[in-house]
Design a protein around this motif. Structure first.
Motif, mmCIF file in Angstrom:
data_model
loop_
_atom_site.group_PDB
_atom_site.id
_atom_site.type_symbol
_atom_site.label_atom_id
_atom_site.label_comp_id
_atom_site.label_asym_id
_atom_site.label_seq_id
_atom_site.Cartn_x
_atom_site.Cartn_y
_atom_site.Cartn_z
ATOM 1 N N CYS A 190 -23.854 -42.502 -47.511
ATOM 2 C CA CYS A 190 -23.888 -41.077 -47.860
ATOM 3 C C CYS A 190 -23.946 -40.887 -49.380
ATOM 4 C CB CYS A 190 -22.659 -40.385 -47.284
ATOM 5 S SG CYS A 190 -22.541 -38.653 -47.733
ATOM 6 N N GLN A 191 -24.978 -40.188 -49.846
ATOM 7 C CA GLN A 191 -25.140 -39.971 -51.281
ATOM 8 C C GLN A 191 -24.065 -39.051 -51.840
ATOM 9 O OE1 GLN A 191 -27.390 -41.663 -53.203
ATOM 10 N NE2 GLN A 191 -26.213 -40.788 -54.885
ATOM 11 N N ILE A 192 -23.639 -38.058 -51.074
ATOM 12 C CA ILE A 192 -22.586 -37.143 -51.543
ATOM 13 C C ILE A 192 -21.293 -37.923 -51.778
ATOM 14 C CG2 ILE A 192 -21.150 -35.176 -50.873
ATOM 15 C CD1 ILE A 192 -23.628 -34.104 -49.375
ATOM 16 N N CYS A 193 -20.956 -38.820 -50.855
ATOM 17 C CA CYS A 193 -19.731 -39.619 -51.015
ATOM 18 C C CYS A 193 -19.862 -40.606 -52.174
ATOM 19 C CB CYS A 193 -19.418 -40.364 -49.719
ATOM 20 S SG CYS A 193 -18.954 -39.256 -48.372
ATOM 21 N N LYS A 194 -21.068 -41.132 -52.376
ATOM 22 C CA LYS A 194 -21.284 -42.019 -53.519
ATOM 23 C C LYS A 194 -21.040 -41.258 -54.818
ATOM 24 C CE LYS A 194 -24.797 -45.057 -51.531
ATOM 25 N NZ LYS A 194 -26.217 -45.464 -51.623
ATOM 26 N N ASN A 195 -21.515 -40.018 -54.876
ATOM 27 C CA ASN A 195 -21.328 -39.212 -56.082
ATOM 28 C C ASN A 195 -19.855 -38.887 -56.311
ATOM 29 O OD1 ASN A 195 -24.075 -39.263 -56.365
ATOM 30 N ND2 ASN A 195 -24.399 -37.168 -55.671
ATOM 31 N N LYS A 196 -19.103 -38.624 -55.228
ATOM 32 C CA LYS A 196 -17.678 -38.332 -55.365
ATOM 33 C C LYS A 196 -16.900 -39.546 -55.878
ATOM 34 C CE LYS A 196 -17.056 -34.871 -51.752
ATOM 35 N NZ LYS A 196 -16.426 -34.632 -50.437
ATOM 36 N N ARG A 197 -17.299 -40.737 -55.445
ATOM 37 C CA ARG A 197 -16.586 -41.959 -55.837
ATOM 38 C C ARG A 197 -16.975 -42.459 -57.219
ATOM 39 N NH1 ARG A 197 -18.027 -43.759 -50.548
ATOM 40 N NH2 ARG A 197 -19.695 -44.920 -51.520
#
Length: 166
Positions: free
Chosen positions: A149-156
């Motif tokens: 998931c790109q959104i989760c990658k951005n959050k991390r």
């Protein structure tokens, strides 16, 4: 890839066969389509186990499903167990459908639950999936969905401050 295409073809066939004049899909059509996709997914992943269960034979100890005490119910492999005696819970919770996380349809389903749960942690997504399915290697499947998931990658992501030069 052909399995995903077969799933899409199956979904289109079911929709065409039972579509309402307005073209909208009602709840019973959606449930039928999901059931047919799960049956196809299980045939792809557990063909030998389904064959043995329908013949009334015991599963070999090398089978992934050996310890689960699986049974066939309306064409679906389900888990039998102590929860059958629970009156308070729903039928899907008492007898979850057995699924293989490596199947392309299941990967899409885990990704969908990940998105529906607003990209929350592993446990929330795993609990939502557990209410309906028995996923072999559930935590690994959820973790890989979070890693895709790109959104989760951005959050991390941890921003690195630029280096001060002279």
């Amino acid at each position: 890839m052909s399995t995903t295409k077969n799933g899409q073809d199956l979904m289109q066939t079911i929709t065409r066969r039972t579509a309402t004049p307005s073209g909208e899909i009602n709840l019973s059509e959606e449930v039928d389509a999901e059931t047919q996709l799960l049956i196809q997914m299980q045939k792809d992943s557990f063909a030998t186990e389904i064959k043995l269960i329908t013949q009334g034979k015991q599963l070999p100890k090398s089978s992934k499903l050996y310890k689960l005490s699986p049974a066939l119910h309306n064409g679906l492999l389900i888990v039998k167990g102590r929860l059958d005696n629970a009156f308070e819970s729903q039928q899907q919770t008492r007898r979850p459908t057995i699924v293989d996380p490596k199947h392309p349809y299941m990967r899409l389903l885990v990704d969908n639950y990940h998105t529906k749960c607003d990209h929350h942690g592993q446990e929330r997504i795993a609990n939502e999936l557990r209410q309906k399915y028995y996923v072999l290697g559930l935590r690994t499947a959820v973790r890989s969905a979070q890693n895709r998931c790109q959104i989760c990658k951005n959050k991390r992501a941890i921003p690195t401050p630029p280096e001060m030069g002279q």
